[in-house]
Design an enzyme around this catalytic site. Structure first.
Site, PDB file in Angstrom:
ATOM      1  N   ARG A 239       0.839  -1.196   0.000  1.00  0.00           N
ATOM      2  CA  ARG A 239       0.000   0.000   0.000  1.00  0.00           C
ATOM      3  C   ARG A 239       0.873   1.245   0.000  1.00  0.00           C
ATOM      4  NH1 ARG A 239      -3.145  -2.976  -1.660  1.00  0.00           N
ATOM      5  NH2 ARG A 239      -5.109  -3.744  -0.747  1.00  0.00           N
ATOM      6  N   GLU A 268      -2.803   7.287  -8.595  1.00  0.00           N
ATOM      7  CA  GLU A 268      -2.824   6.330  -9.696  1.00  0.00           C
ATOM      8  C   GLU A 268      -3.949   6.682 -10.671  1.00  0.00           C
ATOM      9  OE1 GLU A 268      -3.082   2.374  -8.093  1.00  0.00           O
ATOM     10  OE2 GLU A 268      -1.079   2.454  -7.202  1.00  0.00           O
ATOM     11  N   HIS A 287       0.797  -0.948 -10.845  1.00  0.00           N
ATOM     12  CA  HIS A 287      -0.121  -1.698  -9.981  1.00  0.00           C
ATOM     13  C   HIS A 287      -0.544  -3.019 -10.644  1.00  0.00           C
ATOM     14  CE1 HIS A 287      -2.915  -0.909  -6.345  1.00  0.00           C
ATOM     15  NE2 HIS A 287      -2.707  -2.197  -6.482  1.00  0.00           N
TER      16      HIS A 287
END
Length: 325
Positions: A239, A268, A287
């Site tokens: 995270r 993001e 990601h």
């Protein structure tokens, strides 16, 4: 029982559920916005849902209001952000998640990141593409092997347990910090338990696996990063919110640590003007660590198992709000 599924779900497990239950399968389509609270409430009300299986839907108090038949919410991911667990608990709705559904996928990518950043793979590829491969490149890009080096896990949940198994095959020495896991349990995975400062001080690869919560927000800061060896690498597949961006970027820019690898970011998609993109000693991925074809299969199996237990009057294995049962 009436089951509504908006998450992607494996056909085999779907057929298993249909044998004993009435199933409405309306998977969220790629590129299509999530249902609004009003739309989701209407769907669950009209289908008289008793069990709702979702992945990305926001399940809020507004969604839950008036859904008197709903008894179970199965979330096909580890994190329960976007789900009002307190509101579910107040209504005696059992909430489950699928922590570990992508543990193997993330662990595989973490190994790739360890090797890639330590052996300058992205730097070497750029040299190939840019035509700067010269006779000295072999010597300039000599990196370290994983063998005999120390991997330090910050947090010891499903992903680092899978990662530990893989790294032992590389003959790495493993240490870990997690206040909720005993030394004996870590030892079962070949990991020596240490305190947080020792993990940062001794790790050649400091691998972050902390969950995002109030207690961990920005926990990895200048003080902890400053304990790292100048030859060490920082890897974040967990995270972004647990790491202070300013502090880790500063350490990398000033080469206070050897390098880093990141799959998660506080913003993001990552903006093109992000300082991460200006660093010359990092591996960056968008990601993707959990993006494995096996993830849907894994979470479908986990959900089906917990639904079977719940329908039989038993406590689901992955129950998040244990006070309801």
């Amino acid at each position: 029982m009436n089951i509504v599924i908006t998450a992607p779900f494996e056909p085999e497990q779907l057929d298993t559920l249909k044998k004993d239950h009435s199933v409405t399968f309306l998977p969220q389509k790629e590129g299509v916005p999530l249902r609004t609270e009003t739309e989701l409430h209407k769907l669950l009300l009209e289908t008289q849902a008793e069990i709702f299986v979702c992945e990305s839907d926001k399940v809020t108090e507004q969604v839950l209001d008036g859904l008197t038949r709903l008894k179970m919410l199965c979330v096909c991911r580890a994190g329960l952000n976007g789900v009002d667990v307190a509101a579910c608990t107040k209504r005696k709705i059992a909430v489950t998640n699928t922590a570990g559904r992508n543990a193997g996928a993330v662990a595989d990518m973490a190994v790739a990141m360890f090797v890639s950043v330590a052996r300058y793979m992205s730097v070497g590829e750029r040299a190939l593409r840019e035509g700067t491969w010269d006779n000295d490149l072999y010597y300039r890009l000599r990196g370290i092997e994983l063998s005999e080096h120390v991997a330090a896990f910050i947090g010891f949940g499903a992903v680092p347990r899978a990662l530990a198994k893989r790294l032992l095959a590389f003959d790495m020495r493993l240490i870990g910090y997690d206040p909720f896991v005993t030394a004996e349990e870590m030892a079962e995975h070949g990991v020596r338990k240490v305190d947080l400062e020792t993990a940062f001080r001794e790790g050649d690869f400091v691998s972050n696996h902390l969950p995002s919560m109030a207690e961990t927000k920005g926990l990895i800061d200048k003080k902890l990063i400053g304990l790292m060896k100048p030859t060490a690498y920082f890897v974040n597949t967990a995270r972004a919110a647990t790491v202070c961006d300013e502090d880790i970027i500063s350490a990398l820019r000033e080469h206070k640590i050897a390098g880093g690898a990141f799959d998660v970011f506080n913003t993001e998609p990552l903006p093109l003007d992000s300082p991460f993109l200006a660093l010359d000693n990092v591996v960056l991925t968008p990601h993707l660590c959990g993006a494995s074809l096996a993830v849907v299969k894994n979470h479908s199996r986990m959900v089906a198992e917990d639904i079977a237990l719940f329908a039989a009057g038993k406590r689901p294995v992955r129950l998040a709000n244990k006070e309801v049962l």
